[in-house]
Design a protein around this motif. Structure first.
Motif, PDB file in Angstrom:
ATOM      1  N   VAL A   5      -5.340  18.773 -20.927  1.00  0.00           N
ATOM      2  CA  VAL A   5      -4.151  19.124 -21.700  1.00  0.00           C
ATOM      3  C   VAL A   5      -2.907  18.790 -20.897  1.00  0.00           C
ATOM      4  O   VAL A   5      -2.852  18.995 -19.690  1.00  0.00           O
ATOM      5  CB  VAL A   5      -4.159  20.629 -22.044  1.00  0.00           C
ATOM      6  CG1 VAL A   5      -2.871  21.029 -22.741  1.00  0.00           C
ATOM      7  CG2 VAL A   5      -5.350  20.951 -22.929  1.00  0.00           C
ATOM      8  N   HIS A  58     -11.312  24.481 -24.831  1.00  0.00           N
ATOM      9  CA  HIS A  58     -10.338  23.597 -25.452  1.00  0.00           C
ATOM     10  C   HIS A  58     -10.675  23.373 -26.925  1.00  0.00           C
ATOM     11  O   HIS A  58     -11.841  23.392 -27.324  1.00  0.00           O
ATOM     12  CB  HIS A  58     -10.324  22.242 -24.745  1.00  0.00           C
ATOM     13  CG  HIS A  58      -9.836  22.307 -23.329  1.00  0.00           C
ATOM     14  ND1 HIS A  58      -8.912  21.428 -22.818  1.00  0.00           N
ATOM     15  CD2 HIS A  58     -10.120  23.162 -22.309  1.00  0.00           C
ATOM     16  CE1 HIS A  58      -8.663  21.720 -21.552  1.00  0.00           C
ATOM     17  NE2 HIS A  58      -9.398  22.768 -21.223  1.00  0.00           N
ATOM     18  N   TRP A  60      -9.334  20.945 -30.560  1.00  0.00           N
ATOM     19  CA  TRP A  60      -8.570  19.827 -31.096  1.00  0.00           C
ATOM     20  C   TRP A  60      -8.254  20.129 -32.553  1.00  0.00           C
ATOM     21  O   TRP A  60      -9.151  20.499 -33.323  1.00  0.00           O
ATOM     22  CB  TRP A  60      -9.363  18.530 -30.982  1.00  0.00           C
ATOM     23  CG  TRP A  60      -9.468  18.014 -29.583  1.00  0.00           C
ATOM     24  CD1 TRP A  60      -8.737  17.013 -29.015  1.00  0.00           C
ATOM     25  CD2 TRP A  60     -10.366  18.467 -28.558  1.00  0.00           C
ATOM     26  NE1 TRP A  60      -9.107  16.824 -27.704  1.00  0.00           N
ATOM     27  CE2 TRP A  60     -10.112  17.702 -27.394  1.00  0.00           C
ATOM     28  CE3 TRP A  60     -11.349  19.466 -28.504  1.00  0.00           C
ATOM     29  CZ2 TRP A  60     -10.803  17.899 -26.204  1.00  0.00           C
ATOM     30  CZ3 TRP A  60     -12.043  19.669 -27.321  1.00  0.00           C
ATOM     31  CH2 TRP A  60     -11.764  18.888 -26.191  1.00  0.00           C
ATOM     32  N   GLU A  66      -4.800  18.185 -28.622  1.00  0.00           N
ATOM     33  CA  GLU A  66      -5.681  19.023 -27.794  1.00  0.00           C
ATOM     34  C   GLU A  66      -4.918  20.223 -27.253  1.00  0.00           C
ATOM     35  O   GLU A  66      -3.755  20.112 -26.849  1.00  0.00           O
ATOM     36  CB  GLU A  66      -6.233  18.209 -26.618  1.00  0.00           C
ATOM     37  CG  GLU A  66      -7.185  19.003 -25.715  1.00  0.00           C
ATOM     38  CD  GLU A  66      -7.665  18.204 -24.516  1.00  0.00           C
ATOM     39  OE1 GLU A  66      -8.367  18.784 -23.662  1.00  0.00           O
ATOM     40  OE2 GLU A  66      -7.327  17.003 -24.417  1.00  0.00           O
ATOM     41  N   TYR A  67      -5.613  21.383 -27.240  1.00  0.00           N
ATOM     42  CA  TYR A  67      -5.000  22.603 -26.732  1.00  0.00           C
ATOM     43  C   TYR A  67      -5.987  23.371 -25.862  1.00  0.00           C
ATOM     44  O   TYR A  67      -7.185  23.374 -26.115  1.00  0.00           O
ATOM     45  CB  TYR A  67      -4.569  23.536 -27.879  1.00  0.00           C
ATOM     46  CG  TYR A  67      -3.700  22.882 -28.914  1.00  0.00           C
ATOM     47  CD1 TYR A  67      -2.321  22.804 -28.755  1.00  0.00           C
ATOM     48  CD2 TYR A  67      -4.269  22.332 -30.061  1.00  0.00           C
ATOM     49  CE1 TYR A  67      -1.523  22.196 -29.712  1.00  0.00           C
ATOM     50  CE2 TYR A  67      -3.488  21.722 -31.017  1.00  0.00           C
ATOM     51  CZ  TYR A  67      -2.115  21.655 -30.841  1.00  0.00           C
ATOM     52  OH  TYR A  67      -1.339  21.042 -31.790  1.00  0.00           O
ATOM     53  N   GLY A 378       0.565  22.261 -25.081  1.00  0.00           N
ATOM     54  CA  GLY A 378      -0.888  22.212 -25.114  1.00  0.00           C
ATOM     55  C   GLY A 378      -1.599  23.536 -24.916  1.00  0.00           C
ATOM     56  O   GLY A 378      -2.743  23.558 -24.463  1.00  0.00           O
TER      57      GLY A 378
END
Length: 444
Positions: A5, A58, A60, A66-67, A378
């Motif tokens: 991220v 993570h 998406w 993406e986070y 992110g």
């Protein structure tokens, strides 16, 4: 997985999310199945609305952004998204089937495991959701004691007996509302006043974010026993996080009944009611609590694998370690910026909350602004640190680095008095408020 991220020069593009939302609004009311996942809990215009996939800690979104996720499915993702050991167990069971015409052997194997690790789990019932088992616990407690009244503290689901204590109580008969009162956590005087000979059970979350003070939980347990009232621990959040055996293990208290859901199957839908055999035996003939999917095998396989991983890897210790870094790190950044009067992070290390004082401005607007700026960088954030086993050192370092970028922006906005003007959309919404001798509502 490595932390990939990064901070965006501009706010992420949410074109696909917005298109899906437009389609949903014409046929769904509301568009979300869980309030805490809905668009009202995220800054409209500054956050996505729909996700596509997840891996580790993570996710998406449908636009490919993406986070790093600190919501973790609003609780159930305790190990991480697409966790291999759990997914392998699900795939293996899938080859043999999901739901059957008779009981499945995993029901027995899983019950034996729970009996081993949960204090006072003399008897076990398996269901699908937290609301299910909370309501079953209340029903059997009423049957066992022959009393009608219920005291509650925390959030316990959508069923009539509980939600009648909140402002979203339409459709619930007054007679049902009159039988339930909410008491304040850590306020023993308020509890004593409500604990009458008509109280069948007390159901509470052992903690939400505040720690028990002045031996509060032990005193509640003692007073319940003296009054012939059953004590029910709602361990949706504490179970398998604060300790594998939950708050009963952590605090050394045996509740008469305890219920669990989030965390112990890493996202698969399953819940538990455990407790004293003399109470639970009423389910044999007198009290009805059955569901077709209680023995659904994929969730049972996931639960067995998740709990095995938790025990072998000492997952609660890891959650606490990583969560403590975030909590202490956030508070240090705030203190260094002179923001401690406006914001703090507190709670148990495995699950903490970031709060904003009204002196900083409208707390929902302030939260929305911070959330908006974190999404740009992110971070999927709703004010909580719901820790999972897959949150790496790099993830924690990135989160703290982004807090170090965003909190100075917040300070600037507070000093300028224009937080709302900096929002790219509408602020987050409150889910509901509590009434009837209630403590402040917890979003869920």
């Amino acid at each position: 997985m490595p932390n990939t991220v990064s901070s965006n020069a501009n706010y992420p593009d949410f074109t696909e999310s917005d298109a899906l939302y437009a389609r949903a609004t014409s046929i769904m009311t509301p568009v979300t199945q869980t309030l805490a996942k809905g668009p009202g809990q995220y800054t409209k215009g500054g956050a996505p609305k729909y996700v596509k996939r997840g891996k580790g800690a993570h996710i998406w979104d449908v636009d490919g952004n993406e986070y790093l996720d600190f919501q973790m499915g609003i609780g159930p993702i305790s190990l991480g998204y697409a966790y291999q050991r759990v997914d392998d167990a699900i795939r293996a069971q899938l080859e043999d089937g999901i739901t059957f015409s008779m009981m499945h052997e995993l029901e027995v194997q899983f019950a034996e495991l729970i009996h081993e690790i949960i204090p006072n789990a003399e008897s076990i019932r398996i269901s699908k959701t937290g609301a299910d088992v909370c309501s079953a616990a209340v029903r059997v407690a009423r049957a066992f004691t022959g009393r009608p009244h219920v005291l509650c503290c925390g959030y316990h689901g959508w069923h009539d007996w509980y939600i009648g204590t909140t402002s979203r109580d339409k459709g619930i008969p007054q007679e049902s509302k009159d039988l339930v009162d909410a008491f304040e956590y850590n306020n023993l005087d308020s509890f004593r006043k409500l604990l009458t000979p008509e109280v069948a059970c007390v159901i509470l979350e052992p903690f939400i974010f505040d720690a028990p003070k002045d031996n509060f939980l032990h005193e509640v347990a003692r007073l319940c026993k003296e009054n012939g009232t059953l004590l029910i621990f709602d361990e949706m959040w504490t179970g398998f996080r604060i300790a594998v055996g939950g708050a009963q293990e952590y605090f050394g208290i045996k509740a008469d009944l305890a219920v669990f859901s989030k965390a112990f199957a890493n996202g698969m839908p399953i819940s538990l009611l455990t407790g004293r055999r003399d109470v639970m035996q009423l389910f044999e003939q007198d009290v009805f609590f059955f569901t077709t999917f209680g023995g659904e095998a994929l969730s049972l396989a996931a639960a067995m694998a998740t709990i095995a991983e938790m025990r072998e890897q000492n997952v609660p210790a890891r959650l606490a370690e990583q969560g403590n870094k975030l909590k202490e790190g956030y508070n240090k950044i705030a203190a260094d910026l002179g923001l401690s009067q406006y914001t703090k992070c507190y709670g148990y290390d495995c699950r903490s909350i970031v709060t904003f004082d009204a002196s900083a401005g409208n707390p929902l607007e302030v939260k929305a602004y911070v959330q908006q700026e974190l999404f740009k960088r992110g971070i999927m954030w709703g004010g909580f640190h719901n820790m999972c086993f897959s949150h790496t050192d790099a993830d924690v370092a990135h989160a703290l680095a982004m807090y170090a970028e965003v909190l100075p922006l917040l300070k600037e906005a507070i000093e300028a008095g224009d937080v709302a003007a900096r929002l790219h959309g509408e602020p987050v919404e409150a889910v509901f408020r509590k009434v009837s001798n209630a403590a402040p509502a917890k979003v869920k």
